[in-house]
Design a protein around this motif. Structure first.
Motif, mmCIF file in Angstrom:
data_model
loop_
_atom_site.group_PDB
_atom_site.id
_atom_site.type_symbol
_atom_site.label_atom_id
_atom_site.label_comp_id
_atom_site.label_asym_id
_atom_site.label_seq_id
_atom_site.Cartn_x
_atom_site.Cartn_y
_atom_site.Cartn_z
ATOM 1 N N MET A 159 0.845 -1.189 0.000
ATOM 2 C CA MET A 159 0.000 0.000 0.000
ATOM 3 C C MET A 159 0.883 1.242 0.000
ATOM 4 S SD MET A 159 -3.136 -1.089 -0.030
ATOM 5 C CE MET A 159 -4.187 0.232 0.603
ATOM 6 N N ILE A 160 0.555 2.202 -0.855
ATOM 7 C CA ILE A 160 1.366 3.406 -0.993
ATOM 8 C C ILE A 160 0.469 4.644 -0.983
ATOM 9 C CG2 ILE A 160 3.151 2.188 -2.319
ATOM 10 C CD1 ILE A 160 1.996 3.521 -4.844
ATOM 11 N N VAL A 161 1.101 5.789 -0.791
ATOM 12 C CA VAL A 161 0.411 7.074 -0.917
ATOM 13 C C VAL A 161 0.752 7.654 -2.283
ATOM 14 C CG1 VAL A 161 0.165 9.412 0.010
ATOM 15 C CG2 VAL A 161 0.510 7.472 1.567
ATOM 16 N N ILE A 162 -0.274 8.097 -3.009
ATOM 17 C CA ILE A 162 -0.040 8.665 -4.339
ATOM 18 C C ILE A 162 -0.579 10.090 -4.422
ATOM 19 C CG2 ILE A 162 -0.034 6.435 -5.505
ATOM 20 C CD1 ILE A 162 -2.915 7.130 -6.482
ATOM 21 N N ALA A 163 0.006 10.813 -5.338
ATOM 22 C CA ALA A 163 -0.394 12.192 -5.633
ATOM 23 C C ALA A 163 -0.306 12.389 -7.137
ATOM 24 C CB ALA A 163 0.530 13.167 -4.917
ATOM 25 N N LEU A 173 -7.660 17.265 -5.229
ATOM 26 C CA LEU A 173 -8.484 17.385 -4.032
ATOM 27 C C LEU A 173 -7.878 16.701 -2.819
ATOM 28 C CD1 LEU A 173 -12.011 16.821 -5.616
ATOM 29 C CD2 LEU A 173 -10.870 18.978 -5.082
ATOM 30 N N GLY A 174 -6.823 15.929 -3.004
ATOM 31 C CA GLY A 174 -6.170 15.275 -1.880
ATOM 32 C C GLY A 174 -5.324 14.106 -2.326
ATOM 33 N N LEU A 175 -4.664 13.488 -1.363
ATOM 34 C CA LEU A 175 -3.875 12.285 -1.598
ATOM 35 C C LEU A 175 -4.750 11.072 -1.297
ATOM 36 C CD1 LEU A 175 -0.645 13.333 0.369
ATOM 37 C CD2 LEU A 175 -1.272 13.917 -1.988
ATOM 38 N N THR A 176 -4.281 9.903 -1.708
ATOM 39 C CA THR A 176 -4.978 8.682 -1.305
ATOM 40 C C THR A 176 -3.980 7.584 -1.011
ATOM 41 O OG1 THR A 176 -6.920 7.322 -1.753
ATOM 42 C CG2 THR A 176 -5.323 7.529 -3.544
ATOM 43 N N TYR A 177 -4.474 6.558 -0.317
ATOM 44 C CA TYR A 177 -3.689 5.394 0.120
ATOM 45 C C TYR A 177 -4.238 4.205 -0.643
ATOM 46 C CZ TYR A 177 -1.507 2.336 3.720
ATOM 47 O OH TYR A 177 -0.741 1.423 4.420
ATOM 48 N N ILE A 178 -3.412 3.566 -1.467
ATOM 49 C CA ILE A 178 -3.941 2.609 -2.438
ATOM 50 C C ILE A 178 -2.879 1.567 -2.762
ATOM 51 C CG2 ILE A 178 -3.151 3.866 -4.501
ATOM 52 C CD1 ILE A 178 -5.956 3.329 -5.719
ATOM 53 N N SER A 179 -3.310 0.509 -3.411
ATOM 54 C CA SER A 179 -2.369 -0.529 -3.821
ATOM 55 C C SER A 179 -1.315 0.038 -4.775
ATOM 56 C CB SER A 179 -3.128 -1.669 -4.519
ATOM 57 O OG SER A 179 -2.220 -2.582 -5.123
ATOM 58 N N LYS A 180 -0.098 -0.432 -4.608
ATOM 59 C CA LYS A 180 1.004 -0.026 -5.491
ATOM 60 C C LYS A 180 0.710 -0.383 -6.951
ATOM 61 C CE LYS A 180 5.960 -0.965 -6.187
ATOM 62 N NZ LYS A 180 7.106 -1.773 -5.699
ATOM 63 N N ARG A 181 -0.210 -1.307 -7.177
ATOM 64 C CA ARG A 181 -0.509 -1.742 -8.542
ATOM 65 C C ARG A 181 -1.089 -0.622 -9.398
ATOM 66 N NH1 ARG A 181 0.358 -7.056 -8.179
ATOM 67 N NH2 ARG A 181 0.450 -7.779 -6.022
#
Length: 310
Positions: A165-169, A234-242
């Motif tokens: 799980m990673i944080v993306i922007a 609108l913000g960052l999210t925490y999601i699968s690296k895939r």
């Protein structure tokens, strides 16, 4: 000798899954009276009451729950016999489920692989972990791939694939392209899945513990909506690296480099007493081979990224 017919067992299963005689009748393309009669005959022949009735709904009794796995197996085996000598299958007779991350990033490839091998597709359902667990418990799904923990003791799990799980922007975001601290991350806004979802649970139990504050500006139950909101700034999210290797969305995002890495275990799940027909086991075997390939690809990406040699 007690004589029980396949049709009576089909009626029993349909009622048990829908908890409603009318819905069962529609599913079986029978009249309500015929369904009620078949159930009454089955209960008479077995000498037990299989359902309790309350406020227009019916619920399995202890005896009904005991019958459920055996009836399910009998129907599965009967279906297998009817298909045994057909040279080509034209429809599915088993049902698989998956939670939303797997449904977004992996299920299409798994279905493509199964059709390439078998020439037909199982019926697939995508939902959150809670819904999938309920469907498994009611024998409505044969097996499922899930990302969240299950608490029902009658559901068993098997490790399948590790997921980071990673944080993306969005690309060129000020927090991308360099390592950042949790203090910096605490100033960000978040676009997250709804409370109760597996992805949200992992955010709350893994990453949120590292932040002094988490400003959740929106909660959405659709990955597409979340990703579009992130693209709009609108913000960052925490999601699968895939997401980063997704052929459509991957090009729009960058990973934010955190001090720690976060992983979760994706698993197979099925009802403890569920009969797993050969086709279901073939599906699970294909999923295992897919997981092995994904692990090899991840190792190759790591080697390329760090310039290492085997």
């Amino acid at each position: 000798m007690i004589s029980v017919t396949i049709r009576q067992l089909q009626v029993f299963l349909a009622i048990a899954k829908s908890e409603n005689i009318g819905n069962a009748a529609e599913q079986l393309m029978m009249s309500k009276s015929a369904v009620s009669q078949a159930l009454a005959e089955l209960e008479t022949r077995l000498g037990v009451q299989l359902f309790d009735r309350s406020r227009g709904r019916i619920y399995l009794t202890a005896e009904g729950r005991r019958l459920m796995p055996q009836a399910d197996e009998m129907i599965s085996r009967a279906t297998g016999i009817s298909e045994l000598f057909k040279t080509e299958k034209k429809f599915s007779h088993f049902h698989v489920g998956c939670t939303r991350t797997i449904g977004t990033f992996m299920i299409a490839e798994l279905l493509r692989g199964f059709e390439d091998e078998k020439g037909w597709l199982p019926t697939a359902m995508i939902a959150n972990t809670h819904t999938i667990a309920e469907r498994l418990a009611r024998f409505e799904l044969d097996t499922a791939l899930i990302e969240g923990p299950v608490t029902d003791p009658d559901l068993v799990t098997e490790p399948w694939l590790e997921d980071e799980m990673i944080v993306i922007a969005p690309k060129e975001h000020p927090l991308t392209g360099r390592p950042i601290s949790y203090e910096e991350l605490a100033q960000a806004r978040w676009i997250l899945r709804e409370e109760g979802s597996s992805s949200r649970n992992f955010f709350d139990t893994q990453l949120r513990q590292k932040l002094t504050v988490a400003n959740v500006s929106a909660e959405l139950n659709s990955f597409d909506a979340i990703l579009r909101a992130v693209i709009q700034g609108l913000g960052l999210t925490y999601i699968s690296k895939r997401i980063l290797t997704d052929p459509f969305y991957g090009r729009f995002f960058s990973r934010i480099e955190l001090p720690d890495r976060f992983h979760r275990q994706l698993t197979f799940c099925h009802q403890r007493d569920k009969y797993l027909a050969d086709d279901v086991r073939d599906w699970m075997d294909l999923c295992r081979r897919y997981a092995a390939r994904q692990m090899r690809l991840e190792e190759e990406r790591t080697i390329r990224a760090y310039g290492l040699e085997r």
